[in-house]
Design a protein around this motif. Structure first.
Motif, PDB file in Angstrom:
ATOM      1  N   TRP A   1       0.851  -1.195   0.000  1.00 25.40           N
ATOM      2  CA  TRP A   1       0.000   0.000   0.000  1.00 25.40           C
ATOM      3  C   TRP A   1       0.880   1.235   0.000  1.00 25.40           C
TER       4      TRP A   1
ATOM      5  N   ARG B   1      -9.662  -1.609   3.801  1.00 19.34           N
ATOM      6  CA  ARG B   1      -8.697  -2.580   3.261  1.00 19.34           C
ATOM      7  C   ARG B   1      -8.113  -3.444   4.376  1.00 19.34           C
TER       8      ARG B   1
ATOM      9  N   ILE C   1      -8.582   3.071   4.020  1.00 17.41           N
ATOM     10  CA  ILE C   1      -7.464   2.275   4.546  1.00 17.41           C
ATOM     11  C   ILE C   1      -7.992   1.279   5.578  1.00 17.41           C
TER      12      ILE C   1
END
Lengths: 256, 341
Positions: A54, A84, A81
């Motif tokens: 990432w 994820r 974020i």
């Protein structure tokens, strides 16, 4: 994020938890207490998060029971974020994750007790062991690197049998030298340089976990194992005078 | 000719610094770097170079330096008295230090950490990838009398600019957000924390600074049984007796004491620069408010180059400073006609 703004601190806790760390990043914690599976989970989750690459992540690490991703949260939006991370958390049973591959076993010559490690007797008494039994426990248990932290390269190693769950001292020892093996709460720390500590000093080694001038300044990695082989004072002095590399006469082998 | 600065005398705690090293957190090494990162941006803007250039950080006391060739300098951070060959020069400004001239920097008059920047940056050796000294890890060393500091090559000759720094040298209001262990503290403990007036304690170093206060401590409910966890600069760590310590840039990477919250990076500079005994008060922001304020502060720092102004006269002698347009508009750092006069 769930509990971030609540003011009730007696929350029924469920794991893993995803939380923000100031504006500096996000932490995924696998347990409220140190356990072997939670430590493995933290190491395995770090590897998975790193392989996802990432772009928001500046750096990352695993601690005893958590994985931390350093992300500037004043720049990057939090919600995507977290989403994820939640997906990665949900993707498998992290507590059942295997140990990382490519681990090293380090056998480190160690002088237990004597005036070079003056708290062996005290530690043995707290654990209810004779000195001989204590040396056997401390030198034959294969201790795993749970995390690297506090000082550069410094390993937290676990775990000793339950009766080694001895408390930290209430008073701090002003200074133990570099290479000192100290114990508390079923763990060892091995200090890269002279430091004050509340843990008891049971062994002396020539092994330095931080070698700033070396090509490999941080020799240890989480998941590695260490065995502290007892040597006599004469053998220890010989190693000290012949090996100035910071390796302290340690031998390594690859673990499967 | 060699571009160097010869150190004729120096305070007890001066070292080469930069913005620190990333990538070593998993090896137990925190970022470290300059105590007041905003000062790196100000000096860089004044010299028209990158804020990653290495600088000299001077804690509390400056030094005496002799240039071996013409060197551009800038001064930022804690305000110190400075002279070049005996003539007073302005702080928060850039100047030419001609070959063989002597720069004298005195004790800090406001704040703790003053910075000497040079055009091209200091060209000192790197340790683990960068030049900044990391005292607690033993990387780099303090600068001593007699040291000869190499200076990098410099493409520019522009000097004579000043910048109006963000106010941060006198303590004051410190804003923080909740962090991963804030919920270990009762709401009323956090509220009492935000209503307490703290003083910057003399007990402090590059790893952490103690906050002095009157009254009872700020213990959490689960103080004694938390697992050691990641620490970051700006964390407000509460020790066993309930005393807050603000963790600074060279803090350890993990810690066993609970963290009540985390200070915004832009306000951590204020803690660094707060003089001993100065008053500090903590204000809790929501995550969104904190992120927005930090983003604005970062934007101001990255846009500083546009707000530097030519040093046409000593602004400290201007009576009605606010009537001058000091911070609006833009000026080229490469084209400064007024600088020649």
């Amino acid at each position: 994020m769930k509990n971030l703004m609540t003011e009730n601190f007696e929350i029924q806790e469920t794991w893993p938890q995803i939380k923000t760390v100031g504006l500096a990043g996000i932490i995924v914690t696998f347990s409220g207490v140190l356990s072997e599976p939670a430590n493995r989970a933290a190491i395995a989750f770090l590897a998975a998060a790193r392989s996802a690459e990432w772009e928001e992540v500046e750096e990352s690490n695993s601690t005893l029971v958590s994985t931390f991703l350093k992300i500037d949260l004043s720049v990057h939006r939090l919600e995507p974020i977290i989403e994820r991370l939640q997906n990665l958390v949900d993707s498998r049973d992290w507590l059942a994750a295997p140990l990382p591959s490519g681990r090293t076993l380090w056998r480190v010559p160690t002088l237990f007790g004597t005036d070079r490690a003056p708290q062996l007797t005290e530690a043995a008494e707290l654990a209810g062991q004779t000195i001989e039994q204590a040396i056997t426990d401390l030198s034959t248990t294969s201790m795993r690197v749970l995390t690297i932290g506090f000082a550069p390269g410094q390993p937290y190693l676990g775990t000793l049998p339950e009766y080694w769950n001895i408390p930290r001292q209430t008073k701090i020892t002003p200074n133990v030298p570099a290479g000192s093996l100290v114990t508390a709460v079923r763990q060892f720390c091995l200090f890269p340089y002279a430091t004050p500590t509340g843990w008891r000093h049971v062994g002396a080694t020539g092994f330095l976990s931080f070698r700033p001038k070396s090509e490999r300044p941080f020799p240890l990695s989480p998941g590695d194992e260490m065995i502290f082989d007892p040597v006599t004072e004469a053998e220890f002095l010989k190693i000290e005078s012949s090996d100035q590399s910071g390796n302290g006469g340690a031998q390594t082998e690859m673990l499967k | 000719m060699n571009r160097t600065l010869i150190v004729r005398s120096i305070g007890p705690a001066a070292a080469i610094q930069d913005s620190g090293r990333t990538g070593f957190m998993s090896a137990g090494l925190t970022r470290g770097g300059a105590s007041d990162p905003a000062a790196l941006h100000e000096g860089a803007a004044l010299l028209g170079q990158m804020p990653s250039c290495a600088v000299l950080e001077m804690a509390g006391m400056g030094g005496v330096f002799e240039a071996t060739s013409d060197i551009r300098i800038a001064l930022s951070g804690a305000v110190m008295d400075a002279t070049i060959d005996g003539a007073t020069v302005q702080w928060n400004a850039s100047h030419l230090l001609p070959a063989c001239s002597v720069l004298k920097i005195g004790a800090a008059r406001r704040g703790n950490f003053g910075y000497l920047h040079v055009g091209g940056g200091f060209a000192t050796p790197s340790y683990l990838g960068t030049q900044g000294c990391h005292m607690s890890a033993g990387l780099g060393r303090l600068i001593a009398k007699g040291d000869i500091l190499p200076v990098g090559s410099d493409a520019s000759t522009d000097t004579g600019f000043y910048v109006v720094p963000e106010q941060r040298l006198d303590g004051g209001k410190i804003r923080f957000v909740r962090s991963m262990q804030s919920d270990k503290f009762e709401g009323r403990t956090i509220t009492r924390f935000t209503k307490t007036e703290f003083r910057r304690d003399p007990r402090g170093n590059r790893q952490g600074i103690r906050m002095d206060f009157d009254g009872e401590g700020f213990q959490s409910g689960g103080q004694l049984n938390i697992v050691s966890e990641v620490t970051i600069a700006g964390d407000i760590q509460i020790t066993g007796d309930g005393t807050p310590f603000v963790l600074m840039h060279e803090c350890q990477t993990t810690g066993g004491y609970p963290r009540l919250g985390t200070i915004l990076p832009c306000d951590l500079n204020k803690v660094s620069q707060a003089p001993i005994g100065s008053s500090l008060k903590f204000e809790l922001l929501t995550f969104k408010e904190g992120a927005a304020i930090q983003a604005r502060s970062s934007a101001v720092l990255s846009g500083l180059r546009k707000s530097i102004k030519p040093l046409i006269r000593d602004v400290t002698t201007i009576q009605d400073l606010l009537s001058y347009q000091l911070i609006s508009g833009a000026i080229s750092a490469k084209n400064a006609p007024l600088d020649e006069g």
